[in-house]
Design a protein around this motif. Structure first.
Motif: not given
Length: 325
Positions: A4, A167, A170-171, A187, A191
């Protein structure tokens, strides 16, 4: 270069030859001084697993200019690629793109051993272990993976890596809002929600956040205020898996070292470690102290600036570049 984020560290190293006049030279890093840490950049990607080497070179060029450093003055360097993008083809592309930015340097793809060691060095956990002759466990949660390593006297005793990182949190936020409210968000918004109100604490508090997205039924923009309490269960599920992996690593650690960990505890690094309540969850489930390292998001980058004396021990995939300056 993480899944990231990306960061540069400029350091001054003092190198000493430990070999005698009659033996093969044995160079070690005697002292390190961090001169500058760059801002944290989003890692440029061409696809989920392919780095954009040209965009990375532009970031490096801009950081050299901001630091007022002439690339000809940089004698050596190391590029460490971590997480989901730690692939040999990325290493070669980055090496070609950055070949003019330092003298002799290496590009390494970091498996869980190297990334955990870098984070442990950057957080000071490895130095603490060596100075106090004790054992410390390091949990590094990046964008794509969570890496756990048991560090003892600067060596790695046990390690494990799982594909659960920032991630995935976030998902989970995206999935919850889609299934609960029919609201689609991106996304970056996910976040932001995670950073603002994300928590796995037993007492989540009363914080809330206004989320902006698109209504899946009407296709129109929509705003909805959600609370930390309602978001907690979807984040807790992932956090518990990470803590469960930590427990598995500790169970494989020799009993005499586990006693050390009970005293010294766990050091948490990486952006994912900033999730509120994660330290409490570790303490509750594993009965050890847990603390988030200072500058947690920068620990791998800081550790990279200290990696020259041990990189060969931890990565089998190291590509060297000689500038012939």
């Amino acid at each position: 270069l993480g899944t990231t984020t990306t960061q540069l560290v400029f350091s001054r190293l003092t190198v000493r030859n430990e070999g005698s006049a009659f033996s093969v030279p044995n160079y070690t890093v005697a002292a390190r001084e961090v001169l500058r840490r760059s801002a944290v950049h989003f890692t440029p990607l061409r696809s989920e697993r392919e780095l954009d080497a040209e965009a990375i070179a532009r970031i490096v060029d801009a950081e050299y200019a901001a630091a007022g450093i002439d690339r000809r003055a940089v004698q050596t360097g190391a590029v460490i690629i971590t997480g989901e993008t730690a692939r040999r083809e990325n290493a070669r592309a980055v090496l070609e793109a950055l070949s003019g930015y330092a003298g002799d340097f290496v590009v390494a793809t970091a498996g869980p051993a190297l990334e955990s060691a870098l984070a442990g060095r950057g957080a000071g956990a490895a130095d603490y272990s060596q100075a106090h002759a004790c054992t410390v466990v390091n949990l590094d949660i990046g964008g794509g993976t969570a890496d756990i390593a048991v560090l003892s006297l600067n060596g790695i005793v046990q390690k494990e890596s799982i594909k659960l990182g920032g991630d995935k949190f976030d998902q989970a936020v995206v999935r919850y809002l889609r299934e609960r409210y029919g609201l689609l968000i991106g996304e970056k918004m996910a976040e932001l929600v995670k950073r603002e109100i994300g928590t796995v604490a037993r007492e989540p508090g009363t914080d809330s956040f206004e989320v902006k997205g698109r209504n899946l039924t009407t296709g129109l923009p929509e705003k909805r205020r959600i609370s930390a309490a309602e978001l907690r269960p979807c984040l807790l599920e992932i956090a518990q898996q990470i803590v469960g992996t930590m427990q598995s690593v500790l169970e494989r650690t020799p009993p005499e070292l586990v006693g050390d960990i009970f005293t010294s505890g766990a050091v948490m690094t990486g952006g994912g470690s900033l999730l509120r309540g994660l330290d409490e969850l570790i303490e509750e489930k594993l009965h050890i102290k847990a603390q988030v390292a200072e500058s947690a998001e920068e620990c791998v980058a800081i550790g990279t600036g200290c990696c020259f004396d041990f990189i060969d021990e931890l990565s089998e995939d190291v590509i060297r570049y000689g500038s012939n300056r």
